[in-house]
Write an enzyme that holds these catalytic residues in place. Sequence first.
Site, PDB file in Angstrom:
ATOM      1  N   SER A 141       0.810  -1.219   0.000  1.00  0.00           N
ATOM      2  CA  SER A 141       0.000   0.000   0.000  1.00  0.00           C
ATOM      3  C   SER A 141       0.841   1.265   0.000  1.00  0.00           C
ATOM      4  O   SER A 141       0.313   2.366  -0.152  1.00  0.00           O
ATOM      5  CB  SER A 141      -0.930   0.012   1.225  1.00  0.00           C
ATOM      6  N   TYR A 164      10.246  -4.723   6.183  1.00  0.00           N
ATOM      7  CA  TYR A 164      11.284  -5.127   7.136  1.00  0.00           C
ATOM      8  C   TYR A 164      10.844  -4.867   8.577  1.00  0.00           C
ATOM      9  O   TYR A 164      10.905  -5.759   9.434  1.00  0.00           O
ATOM     10  CB  TYR A 164      12.580  -4.363   6.853  1.00  0.00           C
TER      11      TYR A 164
END
Length: 271
Positions: free
Chosen positions: A163, A174
């Site tokens: 998104s 991450y």
Amino acid sequence: MKNVCVVTGGGSGMGLATAEIMGKDHYIVLVGRTPGKLENALAKLHSMGVEAESFPCDVSSRESVQTLAEHVQSLGQVKAVIHAAGMSPHMGGGDIIFNVNAMGTIYMNEELAKIMPAGSCILNVSSMSAYMVPADKVPSEVYKLSLSDSSVFQEKMLGIVSSVPGEMSSNMAYTLSKNFVVWYSEKAACIHGKNGIRILSVSPGTFKTPMGELEGEQAASFALASALGRLGEPEEIGELMAFLASEKCSYLTGVDILCDGGTIAAMRSRS
């Protein structure tokens, strides 16, 4: 029967440092996508008198992890799993990073726990980045899906990651994946504890490893602004992880150990 220790991400850095210590009383299986890349690590272990081998495995594939589990079970008792494999923001796109870091943790824990005896330990490596996610931004309701339907969990989390655009996607993947590793390790400890298996996570700060170097000056700046004001040595985190996985910590499970030289503490003290 040999006592076996499986180390993912053991070709260098903290994984290799841990393997060197665990190899004193375990048969080491270094796991990576390409065994050839582990040759130098194996040569070093063999020069130290450590019995070790490598085995190809893509931790982001459940089928590949199942093949790994079948192999290591044939070698002896799998008493320890050091799951240090992971990808940083500079190593790929958001979807790849999430699949390796988060889905890889699910697959390694679920499949290896099936073959591990009581008194064994799985140690998942997270990151101090896990502590940088604001509490109100943690998608805990989506995290819960990982315990019942990992495919739906994966779909919804990849939707969150995709998104945001470009490099932001890798950073989000991450940070959220490492935050998830801490969350998941706590829940998995409760699931597998009834079988006598301990599950922990460790959240390292910035260490002098190939991955740490890849992250560059920004990562180093965090370490230099920490309570200790320096980067960590691979041996320092290796000693910690080997200790946590040993029988000396037989009553420790379901917690995360933040080993960052006081980076998070320093950040909080300045806020």
